[in-house]
Write a protein that holds these residues in place. Sequence first.
Motif, PDB file in Angstrom:
ATOM      1  N   ASP A 101      21.207 -17.283  25.008  1.00  0.00           N
ATOM      2  CA  ASP A 101      19.910 -16.529  25.203  1.00  0.00           C
ATOM      3  C   ASP A 101      19.276 -15.371  26.459  1.00  0.00           C
ATOM      4  N   TYR A 102      19.716 -16.159  27.391  1.00  0.00           N
ATOM      5  CA  TYR A 102      19.715 -15.442  28.603  1.00  0.00           C
ATOM      6  C   TYR A 102      20.415 -14.377  28.643  1.00  0.00           C
ATOM      7  N   ALA A 103      21.623 -14.589  28.538  1.00  0.00           N
ATOM      8  CA  ALA A 103      22.450 -13.294  28.337  1.00  0.00           C
ATOM      9  C   ALA A 103      22.456 -12.102  27.680  1.00  0.00           C
ATOM     10  N   LEU A 104      21.628 -12.677  26.604  1.00  0.00           N
ATOM     11  CA  LEU A 104      20.954 -11.357  25.559  1.00  0.00           C
ATOM     12  C   LEU A 104      20.242 -10.565  26.329  1.00  0.00           C
ATOM     13  N   LEU A 105      19.275 -11.040  27.329  1.00  0.00           N
ATOM     14  CA  LEU A 105      17.861 -10.371  28.104  1.00  0.00           C
ATOM     15  C   LEU A 105      18.914  -9.308  28.516  1.00  0.00           C
ATOM     16  N   GLN A 106      20.266  -9.923  28.958  1.00  0.00           N
ATOM     17  CA  GLN A 106      21.277  -9.201  30.422  1.00  0.00           C
ATOM     18  C   GLN A 106      21.974  -7.871  29.525  1.00  0.00           C
ATOM     19  N   LYS A 107      21.695  -8.149  28.657  1.00  0.00           N
ATOM     20  CA  LYS A 107      23.180  -7.459  27.951  1.00  0.00           C
ATOM     21  C   LYS A 107      22.212  -6.503  27.543  1.00  0.00           C
ATOM     22  N   ASN A 108      20.804  -6.630  26.868  1.00  0.00           N
ATOM     23  CA  ASN A 108      19.737  -5.431  26.537  1.00  0.00           C
ATOM     24  C   ASN A 108      19.353  -4.760  27.509  1.00  0.00           C
ATOM     25  N   ASN A 109      19.234  -5.099  28.538  1.00  0.00           N
ATOM     26  CA  ASN A 109      19.290  -4.524  29.855  1.00  0.00           C
ATOM     27  C   ASN A 109      17.615  -4.693  29.611  1.00  0.00           C
ATOM     28  N   CYS A 110      16.276  -5.944  29.352  1.00  0.00           N
ATOM     29  CA  CYS A 110      15.605  -6.218  29.773  1.00  0.00           C
ATOM     30  C   CYS A 110      14.839  -6.468  30.662  1.00  0.00           C
ATOM     31  N   LEU A 111      16.081  -6.990  32.141  1.00  0.00           N
ATOM     32  CA  LEU A 111      15.753  -7.810  33.163  1.00  0.00           C
ATOM     33  C   LEU A 111      15.371  -6.377  33.919  1.00  0.00           C
ATOM     34  N   ALA A 112      15.997  -5.065  33.816  1.00  0.00           N
ATOM     35  CA  ALA A 112      15.426  -3.944  34.658  1.00  0.00           C
ATOM     36  C   ALA A 112      14.310  -3.865  34.562  1.00  0.00           C
ATOM     37  N   CYS A 113      13.224  -4.894  33.862  1.00  0.00           N
ATOM     38  CA  CYS A 113      11.855  -4.855  33.629  1.00  0.00           C
ATOM     39  C   CYS A 113      11.519  -5.840  33.738  1.00  0.00           C
ATOM     40  N   HIS A 114      12.069  -6.888  33.224  1.00  0.00           N
ATOM     41  CA  HIS A 114      11.414  -8.099  33.072  1.00  0.00           C
ATOM     42  C   HIS A 114      12.088  -9.376  33.372  1.00  0.00           C
ATOM     43  N   TYR A 115      10.855 -10.334  34.060  1.00  0.00           N
ATOM     44  CA  TYR A 115      11.446 -11.344  34.717  1.00  0.00           C
ATOM     45  C   TYR A 115      11.285 -12.302  33.724  1.00  0.00           C
ATOM     46  N   ILE A 116      11.544 -13.849  34.180  1.00  0.00           N
ATOM     47  CA  ILE A 116      10.764 -14.966  33.008  1.00  0.00           C
ATOM     48  C   ILE A 116       9.592 -15.192  34.041  1.00  0.00           C
ATOM     49  N   ASP A 117       9.739 -15.771  34.615  1.00  0.00           N
ATOM     50  CA  ASP A 117       8.799 -16.480  35.845  1.00  0.00           C
ATOM     51  C   ASP A 117       7.742 -15.460  36.845  1.00  0.00           C
ATOM     52  N   LYS A 118       8.280 -14.002  36.728  1.00  0.00           N
ATOM     53  CA  LYS A 118       7.861 -13.560  38.145  1.00  0.00           C
ATOM     54  C   LYS A 118       7.348 -11.902  37.448  1.00  0.00           C
ATOM     55  N   ARG A 119       6.449 -11.489  37.671  1.00  0.00           N
ATOM     56  CA  ARG A 119       6.141 -10.010  37.526  1.00  0.00           C
ATOM     57  C   ARG A 119       7.054  -9.173  37.971  1.00  0.00           C
ATOM     58  N   LYS A 120       7.177  -8.608  36.972  1.00  0.00           N
ATOM     59  CA  LYS A 120       7.695  -6.603  37.255  1.00  0.00           C
ATOM     60  C   LYS A 120       6.875  -5.991  37.380  1.00  0.00           C
ATOM     61  N   TYR A 121       7.791  -5.251  36.299  1.00  0.00           N
ATOM     62  CA  TYR A 121       7.519  -3.492  35.714  1.00  0.00           C
ATOM     63  C   TYR A 121       6.827  -4.050  34.273  1.00  0.00           C
ATOM     64  N   GLY A 122       7.263  -5.133  33.798  1.00  0.00           N
ATOM     65  CA  GLY A 122       6.765  -5.187  32.541  1.00  0.00           C
ATOM     66  C   GLY A 122       6.484  -6.660  32.757  1.00  0.00           C
ATOM     67  N   PRO A 123       5.140  -7.710  31.887  1.00  0.00           N
ATOM     68  CA  PRO A 123       4.925  -8.893  31.573  1.00  0.00           C
ATOM     69  C   PRO A 123       5.741  -9.640  31.895  1.00  0.00           C
ATOM     70  N   LYS A 124       5.175 -10.944  32.380  1.00  0.00           N
ATOM     71  CA  LYS A 124       6.591 -12.272  32.909  1.00  0.00           C
ATOM     72  C   LYS A 124       6.967 -12.482  31.491  1.00  0.00           C
ATOM     73  N   LEU A 125       7.390 -13.313  30.952  1.00  0.00           N
ATOM     74  CA  LEU A 125       8.299 -13.168  29.156  1.00  0.00           C
ATOM     75  C   LEU A 125       7.047 -15.069  29.274  1.00  0.00           C
ATOM     76  N   ASN A 126       7.781 -15.586  30.078  1.00  0.00           N
ATOM     77  CA  ASN A 126       6.478 -17.426  29.632  1.00  0.00           C
ATOM     78  C   ASN A 126       5.470 -16.990  29.748  1.00  0.00           C
ATOM     79  N   GLU A 127       4.682 -15.598  30.119  1.00  0.00           N
ATOM     80  CA  GLU A 127       3.409 -15.425  29.697  1.00  0.00           C
ATOM     81  C   GLU A 127       3.345 -14.746  28.533  1.00  0.00           C
ATOM     82  N   VAL A 128       3.985 -14.066  27.759  1.00  0.00           N
ATOM     83  CA  VAL A 128       4.031 -13.868  26.648  1.00  0.00           C
ATOM     84  C   VAL A 128       4.339 -14.232  25.718  1.00  0.00           C
ATOM     85  N   ALA A 129       5.100 -15.414  25.764  1.00  0.00           N
ATOM     86  CA  ALA A 129       5.483 -16.812  25.144  1.00  0.00           C
ATOM     87  C   ALA A 129       3.551 -17.423  24.455  1.00  0.00           C
ATOM     88  N   LEU A 130       3.180 -17.644  25.959  1.00  0.00           N
ATOM     89  CA  LEU A 130       2.046 -18.335  25.775  1.00  0.00           C
ATOM     90  C   LEU A 130       1.108 -17.198  25.045  1.00  0.00           C
TER      91      LEU A 130
END
Length: 103
Positions: A23-52
């Motif tokens: 699943d993490y590879a899917l984030l890489q493959k689709n270039n989501c990591l350009a704007c999102h980290y799982i537990d750090k704020r980048k350009y987009g919201p933290k993905l673990n905050e989205v989950a909450l």
Amino acid sequence: MKNFISLFVFICLAFQIKVVYADYALLQKNNCLACHYIDKRKYGPKLNEVALRYANDTNAKEKLAKKIKSGGSGVWGEDIMPPQPHVSNEDAIALAKYILSLK
Ligand code: HEC
């Protein structure tokens, strides 16, 4: 018997690790990591905050899969998530499911 149980536990763990990395590879493959980290704020919201945020929303998977493909703004602030037309429907659902599991 003890060895058998250890082997069983090992196989379960190995399988789980593989699923998480796929699943993490899917984030890489689709270039989501350009704007999102799982537990750090980048350009987009933290993905673990989205989950909450959507933890109690039963339609969250479909809603997020749609947003992943079409983008949008105004939920987390003024920043805009551009549409991601390169993401297949299948990947969008898998990504939404994965992101919702990150809480
Ligand atoms: C160019 C930067 C950028 C890229 C690339 C990007 N995002 Fe986003 N994403 C954002 C921004 C900004 C927001 C906040 C939008 C808002 O406030 O409505 C966001 C919001 C989200 C949300 C929360 C949606 C909501 O309505 O609460 C999810 C889930 C998400 N992105 C997943 C992804 C996935 C999966 C990918 C990869 C396919 C991706 N994003 C690629 C910038 C990006």
